[in-house]
Motif scaffolding. Structure first.
Motif, PDB file in Angstrom:
ATOM      1  N   GLU A 157       0.819  -1.214   0.000  1.00  0.00           N
ATOM      2  CA  GLU A 157       0.000   0.000   0.000  1.00  0.00           C
ATOM      3  C   GLU A 157       0.852   1.263   0.000  1.00  0.00           C
ATOM      4  N   TRP A 196      -0.237   4.432  -2.270  1.00  0.00           N
ATOM      5  CA  TRP A 196      -1.300   5.394  -1.934  1.00  0.00           C
ATOM      6  C   TRP A 196      -1.277   5.784  -0.460  1.00  0.00           C
ATOM      7  N   PRO A 252      -5.552   8.301  -2.067  1.00  0.00           N
ATOM      8  CA  PRO A 252      -6.457   7.643  -3.023  1.00  0.00           C
ATOM      9  C   PRO A 252      -7.356   8.626  -3.765  1.00  0.00           C
ATOM     10  N   ARG A 308      -6.983   3.209  -4.508  1.00  0.00           N
ATOM     11  CA  ARG A 308      -6.209   2.225  -3.756  1.00  0.00           C
ATOM     12  C   ARG A 308      -5.698   1.087  -4.632  1.00  0.00           C
TER      13      ARG A 308
END
Length: 593
Positions: free
Chosen positions: A338, A341, A442, A498
């Motif tokens: 992740e 983002w 995002p 995302r």
């Protein structure tokens, strides 16, 4: 023709049906009709016309020659049938030639593609090969020049050294210690040069002597039991190899992609006859101690809102004795990253082995997962986990843009075409958008993608819908159909910041596995293949977080030795090791936009 009825009259056009092989003669105007109707009402063939003329001449003969005329007509009918059969064979041969030409063109495309894959780079590294002078493709040369100026220049860079590296200093002085006048020479200055030296691995035999103590001073002292030293080696109790010895062999196998027989040869060269089977048994024993940590990685991976999933074949010997013909099992992977983002900063990848490649394996692996979106490739087995409309069970599937791009690059390599080059260059602008939005929130990623990437993708789709029906069989038609079939799942990344643009994060995690498979050829049995999944999970997760796998696994073993049954495996993840050791690699070097 019926021989029992000699007076039977031939049809109006003679005994021969009409044929559509020749050009139609002048006929009266009729309503429009289809091609099939034109063939059915066509004129006679040249052969049939010749036979009809002969039949007319036979009809002009006296009636006394009926039997002769009937015999000649039968011969003419047989000749006509044979002629039509020859014509049909010629037409079939022509159709066969057309089909073979199409197949030859397709095989030439595949041959060109295989040559490029063998002697050139990969599709992902060379997909920016479109011509820059295409008028119908947006021109972004100015942006490319600006990006090239921002990239660091390649060349000789300063060598890195570990902070805690052992340093040996050797001082060199001139041989002359006194001047010609007799005075002692003084040191005026010095210069320093550094060189790296490798110390070959060596073995140390550890002998642990455990003593017991007691007191015999009085009867009261004798009543107390002796005091024994605490036993060491909780993990490797009763074994002849130390845990760190086995960890070193495991990392050489799965991280450095060496083989067991090479390790066995190195040990033999150092005077130790450690067999491969001994290494395998001890590695399996340590893997059992690390299974709770393996499960913790699964919990961390499946707790993310978006995960990537992929699978790769693995050759396995199915028998327990490691003999027989190899079968093809499957090594599955779930990846969470992740950093693109601003989500969880700790990426991780989870591997699991299963003999089957069916979609039920993915369904079982994701059972109990908290994820909402699963990004996959075009394998249809993942449709098992797709969320049905109006249902809560299942996951939303997102497709990989890199696979779409690869289809068009393969088509361009097999048979260069303007259409493929247009699509490749358009996708280059889409990927340029991803480079600019990497690391943003995002919401920002979604807004930029909708404004800049979505119009380009919609234009590609419109072109594919227009030209796909006109394309012949080949790589370009395959690429167009793949793009159109994946459209709904492919553009899902545009509407959700995302989601990544492609499935490359998990495919990059598969590359070390491919190297290990190439060198080791196969896993000894199904249980050994499961240990492949476990060790690859821990090693690749450590690598993603910038932690040296050798030091990480040794640190994990030390922590388990200290805590034993009370070990909290959730605190043994690689990022906790980084905080404990404090000298891990820079994680920013492992981040890929």
């Amino acid at each position: 023709m019926n021989d029992n009825n000699p007076a039977e009259a031939p049809p109006p056009n003679g005994p021969f049906p009409p044929s559509g092989d020749t050009d139609p003669g002048p006929v009266a105007e009729t309503p429009a009709h289809s091609e099939a109707e034109e063939i059915s009402v066509g004129t006679l063939s040249i052969m049939a016309e010749i036979i009809m003329e002969i039949s007319d001449l036979l009809d002009a003969l006296p009636h006394s020659c009926e039997e002769v005329k009937r015999g000649i007509q039968e011969c003419l009918i047989d000749a006509h049938v044979e002629f039509e059969a020859v014509v049909d064979r010629e037409n079939a041969a022509e159709r066969r030639i057309v089909k073979l030409k199409k197949d030859l063109r397709y095989q030439k495309e595949q041959l060109n593609l295989l040559r490029h894959q063998t002697f050139c780079g990969s599709s992902d590294n060379n997909f920016l090969g479109a011509d820059d002078d295409e008028d119908d493709v947006p021109d972004d040369d100015v942006e490319e020049e600006e990006e090239e100026e921002q990239k660091p220049r390649k060349g000789k860079q300063k060598q890195k050294r570990p902070k805690n590296i052992k340093t040996e200093v050797y001082k060199h002085f001139p041989e002359e210690t006194h001047c010609s006048c007799g005075a002692k020479l003084k040191t005026l200055g010095s210069w320093t040069s550094s060189r790296l030296r490798v110390v070959r691995e060596h073995f140390v035999l550890e002998k642990h002597v455990h003593y017991s103590r007691g007191c015999n001073c009085s009867a009261a002292c004798k009543e107390h039991a002796p005091y024994n030293a605490h036993a060491t080696g909780y993990i490797m109790a009763g074994r002849t190899l130390d845990a760190k010895f086995v960890i070193n062999a495991v990392c050489q196998h799965f991280y450095e992609h060496s083989t067991d027989f090479r390790a066995e040869r190195r040990y033999h060269d150092n005077g130790c006859n450690v067999a491969r089977s001994t290494l395998g048994r001890n590695a399996t024993h340590i893997a059992e101690k690390l299974e709770p940590l393996w499960e913790e990685v699964w919990k961390h991976v499946t707790a993310g809102p978006v995960v990537h999933m992929d699978e790769t074949p693995l050759r396995v010997i199915p028998t327990e004795k490691g003999r027989g013909k190899c079968i093809k099992g499957t090594l599955w992977a779930i990846h969470r990253d992740e950093r693109g983002w601003g989500g969880d900063p700790h990426p991780a990848i989870y591997f699991e082995y299963d003999p089957s490649r069916g979609g039920h394996v993915a369904e079982r692996m994701l059972e109990g997962a908290l994820s909402q979106v699963v990004q996959v490739d075009g394998y249809k087995g993942y449709n098992v986990i797709r969320r049905a409309p109006g249902k809560n069970a299942g996951f939303t599937l997102a497709r990989c843009m890199a696979h779409v791009r690869r289809k068009f690059t393969d088509a361009e390599k097999a048979a260069p075409s303007t259409c493929a080059k247009r699509v490749i260059k358009a996708l280059k602008t889409v990927y340029a958008v991803e480079e600019r939005v990497f690391g943003r929130s995002p919401e920002e990623r979604q807004a930029v993608r909708v404004a800049e990437a979505l119009p380009v993708l919609e234009k590609i789709r419109a072109d594919m819908l227009r030209i796909e029906p006109t394309l012949a069989k080949g790589n370009l038609k395959t690429a167009a159909n793949y793009f159109l079939a994946a459209w709904d799942d492919m553009i899902r990344y545009v509407l959700d910041g995302r989601i990544a643009i492609d499935n490359n994060p998990v495919e990059r995690g598969m590359r070390p596995v491919a190297l290990t498979k190439k060198n080791s050829l196969f896993a000894g049995n199904h249980e050994a293949a499961k240990k492949w999944a476990l060790f690859n999970t821990l090693i690749e997760t450590a690598r993603l977080n910038g932690v040296n796998p050798f030091r990480y696994l040794n640190w994990v073993v030390d922590q388990i030795e200290l805590s034993r049954e009370l070990t909290d495996y959730s605190q043994l993840m690689p990022w906790h090791c980084k905080a404990a050791l404090g000298d891990a690699e820079d994680p920013s070097e492992n981040m890929v936009a």
